[in-house]
Write a protein that holds these residues in place. Structure first.
Motif, mmCIF file in Angstrom:
data_model
loop_
_atom_site.group_PDB
_atom_site.id
_atom_site.type_symbol
_atom_site.label_atom_id
_atom_site.label_comp_id
_atom_site.label_asym_id
_atom_site.label_seq_id
_atom_site.Cartn_x
_atom_site.Cartn_y
_atom_site.Cartn_z
ATOM 1 N N VAL A 73 1.269 6.135 -3.879
ATOM 2 C CA VAL A 73 0.295 5.285 -4.566
ATOM 3 C C VAL A 73 0.529 3.834 -4.156
ATOM 4 C CG1 VAL A 73 -0.619 4.529 -6.787
ATOM 5 C CG2 VAL A 73 0.209 6.876 -6.510
ATOM 6 N N ALA A 74 -0.557 3.126 -3.912
ATOM 7 C CA ALA A 74 -0.452 1.728 -3.512
ATOM 8 C C ALA A 74 -0.100 0.860 -4.701
ATOM 9 C CB ALA A 74 -1.758 1.252 -2.889
ATOM 10 N N GLY B 77 0.827 -1.198 0.000
ATOM 11 C CA GLY B 77 0.000 0.000 0.000
ATOM 12 C C GLY B 77 0.860 1.246 0.000
ATOM 13 N N PRO C 193 -4.117 -1.847 -5.038
ATOM 14 C CA PRO C 193 -5.198 -1.050 -4.437
ATOM 15 C C PRO C 193 -5.940 -1.834 -3.350
ATOM 16 C CG PRO C 193 -5.228 -0.877 -6.828
ATOM 17 C CD PRO C 193 -4.240 -1.949 -6.509
#
Length: 663
Positions: free
Chosen positions: A171-172, A158, A175
């Protein structure tokens, strides 16, 4: 054995390497000493590390030492990693140098804080044997590291918020991975809670010897999930996890010491007396910290400034509210953790209260304990001072089992508790419990000693009285069969000689008459003396002797026998003699001092006792005084196991009444 003995050396070597990489290398590169907080964090793990290594060396087959050493190593490792990353960030910000940093490793270590709890959770599952007790414990032991690994893997996939550019990521990679990781947190807390519950269940079913060890860990074990809960409460309510520091410090300083004592010296002192207080203190402390964290967070948000005053006020209020609750909760926890101890303490307290109120005797201790513990075979033995003989509450000799618990006061055993299995194999008994038992036991054994001494005095007095009666009988027989018979024979010889005297010797007749008269006087005096020693009329029984006493009195004396007939058949000789002397002395005193016109003697026989009473209608006012005739009668009656009472109100006559057992 060599492999096990090599473990302490290997752990120490790895720990030194971690310390060198986490503290020494950054210090050499940066030229600055480590900051205080990482050093303190590492130092907090040193007791666990040292004690774990010592236990591994002394008890190589018990894996408890390995878990302690692992806990200390985790604290040292995480403190070293924290210091390493802080120095790396400082060097990047100042541009004065650099040390290698792996971004993936930093991202994968976001849940490394879980490692603080992992060794202690395992410890709760395997202590004191060092191995899981059943399949459920093995499943929980395997689930804990699985949750830790899965949480860190999901957290690494994550977003990563880090001051180091190598690890920072907005940004993971996958998601929703961070959301799933958050959902694992309640599962981790639940697993920690299961460890505590499983420890409590094993404690309640463990053998007595293991319970002694487990009690040391019972109170402090609840800190493991409680600390994590406080951490989350601090985050939610105050935006800070500072409150968790207190819990972690307690875990890393308290638990290692308790585990070491439990393994090496479980019987060092009584832990039961502080266990309930420790559990309650832990619970109330957790509540207080959570409330204070909430108040601090609310005050900071509402006032927009530091909330020192609000926190201080909340602390004072919490103390005032928790003080009266503390004792009540301690009693509640004590009752449920140690029901047998609680029942004994309550029974002793109730007995002492009833004894002081006059509703019970200290000798009822064994009855109260049997009823409270539902152990009909329970025995309480008392050690008699001086002799060392162990007796029950009624003075009967008993022989305590080898498992009996000795109740000791000032280094001297005052009594024993026998046939109480749970208390009998727990090592050193609870000193508070033993002190509570010692109070009634000491009182009972002193009462026993006094009663036995009084019984011996009574027995010796009865023996002296019996010997006196025997000697009186011998002297009466000697006087009757010896001197009296010789004097009578001498008188008869003189009379015979007088008949052979001639008329011309009439002068000698007067001499002979005077000699015979003198002999008659001597015989009468000897008979009177023998009668005073022991009346010959008693040979015909007590009623006959009393009838003769009444008939020969120089005044009217009435005699009443209850029941009428022949009650003397079951009256022992010494009892009858004592009753006769009571009547004789009382009649003589009434005739001599009371100025009575009527005297009545009453003999009542029944129910295994006789009662002899002498009542007159004189002036009354008679008193028992030392050296008087009535005082002598009282001693004589008491020696026979009876009682004598004198009722003599002024102007209403006198009643002298004795009751004597016929047994």
């Amino acid at each position: 054995m060599r492999r096990l003995r090599a473990e302490p050396v290997g752990i120490v070597a790895v720990s030194l390497g971690v310390a060198a990489m986490g503290f020494l290398l950054p210090a050499v590169v940066s030229g600055e000493p480590p900051e205080l907080w990482p050093v303190l964090s590492a130092a907090a793990g040193l007791p666990s590390l040292a004690l774990g290594v010592a236990l591994l060396w002394l008890r190589p087959h018990n894996r408890t030492g390995l878990l302690l050493a692992l806990a200390g190593f985790v604290a040292l490792l995480l403190a070293g990693v924290d210091n390493y990353l802080q120095v790396a960030q400082l060097l990047q910000e100042t541009g004065t140098g650099s040390i290698p940093v792996n971004g993936a490793s930093v991202a994968a270590a976001q849940g490394s804080w879980m490692l603080y709890y992992l060794p202690w959770a395992w410890l709760l599952l395997v202590f004191p044997s060092g191995a899981p007790a059943n399949r459920l414990d093995r499943i929980v032991a395997a689930a804990l590291p699985s949750i830790v690994v899965l949480f860190n893997l999901l957290a690494a996939l994550g977003p990563v918020a880090s001051p180091l550019p190598e690890a920072n990521r907005d940004v993971a990679l996958v998601p929703g991975a961070d959301v799933v990781a958050v959902l694992l947190l309640p599962l981790f807390f639940g697993a920690l809670l299961v460890c505590v519950v499983r420890f409590a269940v094993r404690f309640s079913h463990a053998p007595a010897a293991e319970r002694v060890q487990m009690r040391w860990l019972a109170a402090a074990g609840a800190l493991v999930p409680a600390t994590l809960l406080l951490c989350w409460a601090g985050y939610l309510l105050g935006g800070s996890s500072d409150v968790v520091v207190v819990g972690l410090l307690l875990i890393y300083l308290l638990l290692p010491a308790l585990v070491a004592v439990a393994v090496l010296r479980a019987e060092l002192f009584d832990v039961d007396r502080v266990l309930a207080a420790g559990l309650v203190g832990t619970g109330l402390g957790a509540v207080a910290l959570a409330v204070l964290a909430a108040i601090g967070g609310w005050a900071g948000a509402a006032l927009g400034q530091e909330s020192t005053a609000a926190t201080a006020a909340a602390t004072a209020v919490m103390v005032l509210l928790l003080l009266p609750v503390h004792k009540m909760l301690v009693r509640w926890v004590d009752r449920r953790l140690f029901p047998q101890r609680w029942l004994i303490m309550q029974s002793v307290a109730a007995l002492e209260h009833d004894v002081y109120a006059g509703r019970a005797l200290p000798e009822d201790l064994d009855i109260r304990l049997r009823a409270a513990l539902s152990v009909p075979s329970l025995e309480v033995g008392y050690v008699l001072p001086g002799t060392g003989e162990v007796v029950d509450a009624r003075g009967g000799a008993i022989l305590p089992d080898t498992s009996a618990i000795a109740v000791v006061v000032a280094g001297e055993a005052v009594g024993f508790l026998d046939h109480v299995p749970e208390l009998g194999h727990t090592g050193t008994p609870d000193r508070v419990l033993m002190a509570a038992l010692a109070r009634p036991m000491e009182l009972v054994r002193l009462r026993l000693e006094l009663s036995m001494a009084l019984a011996e005095v009574e027995a010796s007095r009865a023996r002296i009285l019996a010997a006196g009666y025997v000697e009186r009988q011998r002297l009466e027989r000697d006087l009757h069969d010896g001197a009296q018979q010789r004097l009578v024979a001498l008188g008869m010889s003189l009379r015979l000689a007088q008949r052979h005297l001639g008329i011309e010797q009439h002068e000698l007749h007067g001499v002979m008459d005077a000699a015979v008269a003198e002999l008659g006087t001597v015989v009468a005096e000897i008979r009177q003396l023998a009668h005073g020693i022991r009346p010959s009329s008693l040979e015909a029984g007590l009623p006959a002797a009393l009838e003769q006493l009444c008939h020969t009195a120089p005044f009217q004396v009435d005699l009443e026998l209850r029941p009428a007939g022949n009650p003397e058949a079951a009256i022992p000789e010494m009892v009858g003699t004592t009753a006769y002397f009571v009547a004789s002395e009382a009649v003589a005193n009434a005739a001599k001092y009371a100025q009575a016109s009527r005297i009545a003697v009453c003999l009542e026989h029944g129910g295994g006792v006789i009662r002899i009473g002498v009542r007159d209608n004189g002036g009354g006012g008679a008193v028992l005084r030392r050296g008087g005739g009535l005082a002598g009668l009282m001693d004589r009656v008491a020696a026979q196991g009876g009682t004598l009472q004198v009722l003599s109100p002024a102007g209403h006559g006198t009643l002298v009444e004795a009751e004597l057992p016929c047994a």
